[in-house]
Design a protein around this motif. Structure first.
Motif, PDB file in Angstrom:
ATOM      1  N   PRO A 151     -17.013  32.140  52.910  1.00  0.00           N
ATOM      2  CA  PRO A 151     -16.304  32.384  51.640  1.00  0.00           C
ATOM      3  C   PRO A 151     -16.752  33.695  50.995  1.00  0.00           C
ATOM      4  O   PRO A 151     -17.921  33.864  50.642  1.00  0.00           O
ATOM      5  CB  PRO A 151     -16.707  31.182  50.784  1.00  0.00           C
ATOM      6  N   VAL A 152     -15.815  34.643  50.902  1.00  0.00           N
ATOM      7  CA  VAL A 152     -16.126  35.947  50.293  1.00  0.00           C
ATOM      8  C   VAL A 152     -14.987  36.309  49.346  1.00  0.00           C
ATOM      9  O   VAL A 152     -13.810  36.099  49.654  1.00  0.00           O
ATOM     10  CB  VAL A 152     -16.323  37.042  51.365  1.00  0.00           C
ATOM     11  N   PHE A 153     -15.370  36.799  48.181  1.00  0.00           N
ATOM     12  CA  PHE A 153     -14.391  37.120  47.128  1.00  0.00           C
ATOM     13  C   PHE A 153     -14.665  38.551  46.683  1.00  0.00           C
ATOM     14  O   PHE A 153     -15.517  38.791  45.824  1.00  0.00           O
ATOM     15  CB  PHE A 153     -14.529  36.123  45.971  1.00  0.00           C
ATOM     16  N   ALA A 154     -14.018  39.520  47.339  1.00  0.00           N
ATOM     17  CA  ALA A 154     -14.340  40.929  47.068  1.00  0.00           C
ATOM     18  C   ALA A 154     -13.271  41.825  47.649  1.00  0.00           C
ATOM     19  O   ALA A 154     -12.821  41.609  48.791  1.00  0.00           O
ATOM     20  CB  ALA A 154     -15.689  41.286  47.700  1.00  0.00           C
ATOM     21  N   TRP A 155     -12.861  42.818  46.845  1.00  0.00           N
ATOM     22  CA  TRP A 155     -11.976  43.857  47.365  1.00  0.00           C
ATOM     23  C   TRP A 155     -12.217  45.133  46.565  1.00  0.00           C
ATOM     24  O   TRP A 155     -12.677  45.060  45.417  1.00  0.00           O
ATOM     25  CB  TRP A 155     -10.505  43.428  47.287  1.00  0.00           C
ATOM     26  N   LYS A 156     -11.985  46.287  47.154  1.00  0.00           N
ATOM     27  CA  LYS A 156     -12.228  47.566  46.485  1.00  0.00           C
ATOM     28  C   LYS A 156     -11.146  47.758  45.423  1.00  0.00           C
ATOM     29  O   LYS A 156      -9.962  47.642  45.716  1.00  0.00           O
ATOM     30  CB  LYS A 156     -12.194  48.718  47.482  1.00  0.00           C
ATOM     31  N   GLY A 157     -11.605  48.012  44.171  1.00  0.00           N
ATOM     32  CA  GLY A 157     -10.641  48.245  43.098  1.00  0.00           C
ATOM     33  C   GLY A 157     -10.314  46.985  42.327  1.00  0.00           C
ATOM     34  O   GLY A 157      -9.215  46.829  41.800  1.00  0.00           O
ATOM     35  N   GLU A 158     -11.277  46.053  42.220  1.00  0.00           N
ATOM     36  CA  GLU A 158     -11.095  44.851  41.391  1.00  0.00           C
ATOM     37  C   GLU A 158     -10.977  45.278  39.924  1.00  0.00           C
ATOM     38  O   GLU A 158     -11.598  46.261  39.503  1.00  0.00           O
ATOM     39  CB  GLU A 158     -12.322  43.932  41.525  1.00  0.00           C
TER      40      GLU A 158
ATOM     41  N   ARG B  19     -28.027  27.025  50.025  1.00  0.00           N
ATOM     42  CA  ARG B  19     -26.672  27.415  49.605  1.00  0.00           C
ATOM     43  C   ARG B  19     -26.851  28.692  48.795  1.00  0.00           C
ATOM     44  O   ARG B  19     -27.255  28.642  47.648  1.00  0.00           O
ATOM     45  CB  ARG B  19     -26.021  26.318  48.760  1.00  0.00           C
ATOM     46  N   ILE B  20     -26.616  29.831  49.437  1.00  0.00           N
ATOM     47  CA  ILE B  20     -26.917  31.132  48.833  1.00  0.00           C
ATOM     48  C   ILE B  20     -25.658  31.764  48.240  1.00  0.00           C
ATOM     49  O   ILE B  20     -24.675  31.985  48.956  1.00  0.00           O
ATOM     50  CB  ILE B  20     -27.533  32.093  49.861  1.00  0.00           C
ATOM     51  N   THR B  21     -25.714  32.027  46.928  1.00  0.00           N
ATOM     52  CA  THR B  21     -24.664  32.819  46.279  1.00  0.00           C
ATOM     53  C   THR B  21     -25.123  34.267  46.287  1.00  0.00           C
ATOM     54  O   THR B  21     -26.197  34.576  45.764  1.00  0.00           O
ATOM     55  CB  THR B  21     -24.441  32.369  44.832  1.00  0.00           C
ATOM     56  N   GLY B  22     -24.312  35.131  46.888  1.00  0.00           N
ATOM     57  CA  GLY B  22     -24.651  36.555  46.918  1.00  0.00           C
ATOM     58  C   GLY B  22     -23.768  37.334  45.965  1.00  0.00           C
ATOM     59  O   GLY B  22     -22.552  37.092  45.877  1.00  0.00           O
TER      60      GLY B  22
ATOM     61  N   ALA C 114     -18.062  32.781  43.729  1.00  0.00           N
ATOM     62  CA  ALA C 114     -19.255  32.815  44.593  1.00  0.00           C
ATOM     63  C   ALA C 114     -20.306  31.833  44.105  1.00  0.00           C
ATOM     64  O   ALA C 114     -21.111  31.310  44.885  1.00  0.00           O
ATOM     65  CB  ALA C 114     -19.821  34.228  44.637  1.00  0.00           C
ATOM     66  N   LEU C 115     -20.284  31.542  42.795  1.00  0.00           N
ATOM     67  CA  LEU C 115     -21.263  30.620  42.201  1.00  0.00           C
ATOM     68  C   LEU C 115     -20.784  29.171  42.216  1.00  0.00           C
ATOM     69  O   LEU C 115     -21.548  28.251  41.921  1.00  0.00           O
ATOM     70  CB  LEU C 115     -21.562  31.032  40.756  1.00  0.00           C
ATOM     71  N   THR C 116     -19.509  28.943  42.564  1.00  0.00           N
ATOM     72  CA  THR C 116     -18.953  27.589  42.479  1.00  0.00           C
ATOM     73  C   THR C 116     -18.862  26.977  43.869  1.00  0.00           C
ATOM     74  O   THR C 116     -18.127  27.464  44.725  1.00  0.00           O
ATOM     75  CB  THR C 116     -17.554  27.643  41.829  1.00  0.00           C
ATOM     76  N   TRP C 117     -19.639  25.921  44.100  1.00  0.00           N
ATOM     77  CA  TRP C 117     -19.724  25.297  45.423  1.00  0.00           C
ATOM     78  C   TRP C 117     -19.056  23.927  45.374  1.00  0.00           C
ATOM     79  O   TRP C 117     -19.668  22.949  44.923  1.00  0.00           O
ATOM     80  CB  TRP C 117     -21.193  25.149  45.835  1.00  0.00           C
ATOM     81  N   PRO C 118     -17.788  23.851  45.761  1.00  0.00           N
ATOM     82  CA  PRO C 118     -17.083  22.563  45.692  1.00  0.00           C
ATOM     83  C   PRO C 118     -17.797  21.519  46.575  1.00  0.00           C
ATOM     84  O   PRO C 118     -18.565  21.889  47.469  1.00  0.00           O
ATOM     85  CB  PRO C 118     -15.698  22.879  46.273  1.00  0.00           C
TER      86      PRO C 118
END
Ligand SMILES: NC(=O)c1ccc[n+]([C@@H]2O[C@H](COP(=O)([O-])OP(=O)(O)OC[C@H]3O[C@@H](n4cnc5c(N)ncnc54)[C@H](O)[C@@H]3O)[C@@H](O)[C@H]2O)c1
Ligand SMILES: Nc1nccc2c1ncn2C[C@@H](O)[C@@H](O)C(=O)O
Length: 481
Positions: A106-113, A48-51, A125-129
């Motif tokens: 599952p990806v959580f990323a957008w330009k201009g956060e 289970r890899i968090t990137g 990304a670190l939380t694995w339900p």
């Protein structure tokens, strides 16, 4: 059930992202070769890899390689400006999905956060339900922010409380403290439980590696780490040839200034600085280097560059680039002395190389957005400074970062490092490691055919004479390349 476990800017960009991912795969022969070589064995089954790594087209190919090798993946970017939204959309939708029915990762990323959103993405990304520990068993990090969040979470859970966010020495740390105060309230053992199953982290970049060695020296490192940056096929390629390509890409897209004939200052002559200096010289700039290290300074001099102090050239140079991985390189007082329409940018990992906070506090200074990630700062006397990506790494903020072929080396190293740590945990007690040389040479070998390279084969008597095996490794561990 509908897949909604992601957050990206615009799912409708997925088809565009998929087209560029397909083109990138052809330009990433090493990474694709590893994907094909290991797919049958599924070495990352159960991982289970968090990137936490810039969500670009090239990173999308890395993610889909990890998945092809059996891993489950959750991803965030490691910089608020570096995400390519079409790549993130393609990852969320997946090769088999559609924007209407996403089937991706599952990806959580957008330009201009915003910074707050950035740390929220990192937490997602670190939380694995639906897992025992609620977290990953591997981290793939670039700069160490995911590793930092886990370590700070454990630290404050052990102390029973996190410091008051108002005491934070930076806006960034304030966000981390607010997040950890929240999780401490919601789930007081979240991070301790989460950390308990992490087999290790593979770290992409110089600055992240520096943090790991520091934690190991302090005895606070919770799990083993592979320093991917110091694989020769990473830092002597990505850091140097990648920046040689993407630095001027960023400057050109941001300003379209003619670099030829101008005076450019490169602060730092390490792997990144060397690539940046060559890039600017290639465009006809007179390149001046600043350095603290006599060896790198001597290298710069021998490479034909003037080497002097920033103070000497700050009033006359046209373009300034920081590449040090250090902090406080260009201060507000330096920028106040620069000429009209001087261009200032950073390509180091963090935004602390240029004193953006100090600049914003200068009396009468006026900031104006020319276009996203390009700002003018106007002084009371009318002098204008052009600052790129608000001091964050400009090759990913103002352009699309390194091209695929060079990232193929870095990400082949990353994939091999993930396999090493995940499948042989017993061989890696908590410490910081580098990839064995035979894997480094393997990665280089995988990239030769595409460039039409024909290697010479050692004859046995020659191998014996220089004390190596015919098939390598060809150099000692202390060889410097
Ligand atoms: N933007 C990108 O795509 C990208 C790619 C690779 C690495 N990086 C980042 O770039 C930074 C540099 O990486 P690197 O591999 O070149 O590191 P490095 O250690 O090889 O080079 C940094 C150089 O800066 C010099 N330096 C330190 N403080 C200085 C100062 N005050 N003034 C002048 N020089 C100073 C050091 O002596 C060193 O030679 C790191 O933060 C790394 O994470 C960014
Ligand atoms: N196209 C790209 N995709 C992902 C990451 C990219 C990149 N270009 C530069 N980095 C940053 C890397 O150089 C990273 O290895 C680093 O050292 O910062």
């Amino acid at each position: 059930a509908e897949f909604t476990d992601f957050r990206v800017a615009d799912l409708s960009l997925a088809a565009f992202g998929r087209k560029e991912i397909t083109l990138a795969e052809h330009e990433m022969p090493g990474l694709m070769s590893i994907r094909h070589e290991y797919a049958a064995a599924q070495p990352l089954a159960g991982a289970r890899i968090t990137g936490s790594l810039h969500m670009t087209v090239q990173t999308a190919v890395l993610i889909e390689t990890l998945v092809a090798l059996g891993a489950d993946v959750r991803w965030a970017s490691c910089n608020i400006y570096s995400t390519q939204d079409h790549a993130a959309a393609a990852i969320a939708v997946g090769p088999q999905g559609t924007p209407e029915e996403p089937k991706g990762v599952p990806v959580f990323a957008w330009k201009g956060e915003t910074l707050e959103e950035y740390w929220w993405c990192t937490e997602q990304a670190l939380t694995w339900p639906d897992t025992a520990t609620g977290g990953p068993n591997m981290i793939l990090d670039d700069g160490g922010d995911a590793t930092l969040l886990v370590h700070k979470g454990v630290e404050f859970e052990k102390a029973g409380a996190a410091p008051d966010p108002s005491t934070a020495d930076s806006e960034e740390y304030g966000h981390i403290l607010r997040l950890l105060n929240r999780t401490l309230g919601e789930s007081p053992q979240k991070w301790t439980q989460l950390a308990s199953e992490i087999r290790g982290v593979t770290e992409e970049t110089t600055t992240g590696v520096h943090r790991l060695y520091e934690m190991h020296r302090e005895g606070t490192l919770l799990f083993p780490a592979i320093n991917v940056n110091d694989a020769v096929t990473k830092s002597k390629f990505d850091n140097k040839y990648g920046c040689r390509h993407s630095l001027i890409d960023g400057i050109n897209r941001a300003t379209d200034v003619l670099i030829g004939g101008k005076t450019a200052v490169v602060c730092g002559y390490g792997d990144v600085g060397k690539g940046c200096a060559e890039s600017l010289r290639g465009q006809g700039a007179r390149v001046i280097i600043t350095e603290i290290d006599p060896i790198c300074a001597l290298q710069a001099a021998m490479d034909g560059y003037q080497v002097t102090t920033l103070d000497e050239v700050v009033e006359t140079a046209d373009i300034f680039v920081t590449t040090t991985g250090n902090k406080d390189i260009i201060m507000a007082s330096d920028m106040a002395r620069m000429k009209h329409q001087a261009i200032v940018g950073n390509i180091g990992h963090f935004d602390n190389e240029i004193d953006m906070a100090g600049l914003a506090q200068l009396p009468g200074i006026v900031k104006d957005e020319v276009k996203p990630q390009v700002h003018t700062w106007t002084f009371p006397d009318g002098k204008v400074l052009i600052v790129l990506s608000e001091g964050r790494l400009l090759n990913l903020g103002n352009a699309t970062g390194h091209p695929s072929f060079v990232m193929s080396n870095s990400f082949a190293d990353q994939t091999l490092a993930q396999i090493e740590l995940f499948t042989k945990p017993q061989e890696y007690p908590t410490d910081v490691y580098v990839l064995p040389k035979h894997l480094d040479e393997k990665v280089a070998r995988l990239h030769l055919d595409s460039l039409g390279v024909k290697l010479t084969t050692l004859r046995p008597e020659q191998a014996e004479y220089i004390g190596v095996k015919v098939d390598g490794p060809y150099k000692s561990d202390h060889y410097r390349y």
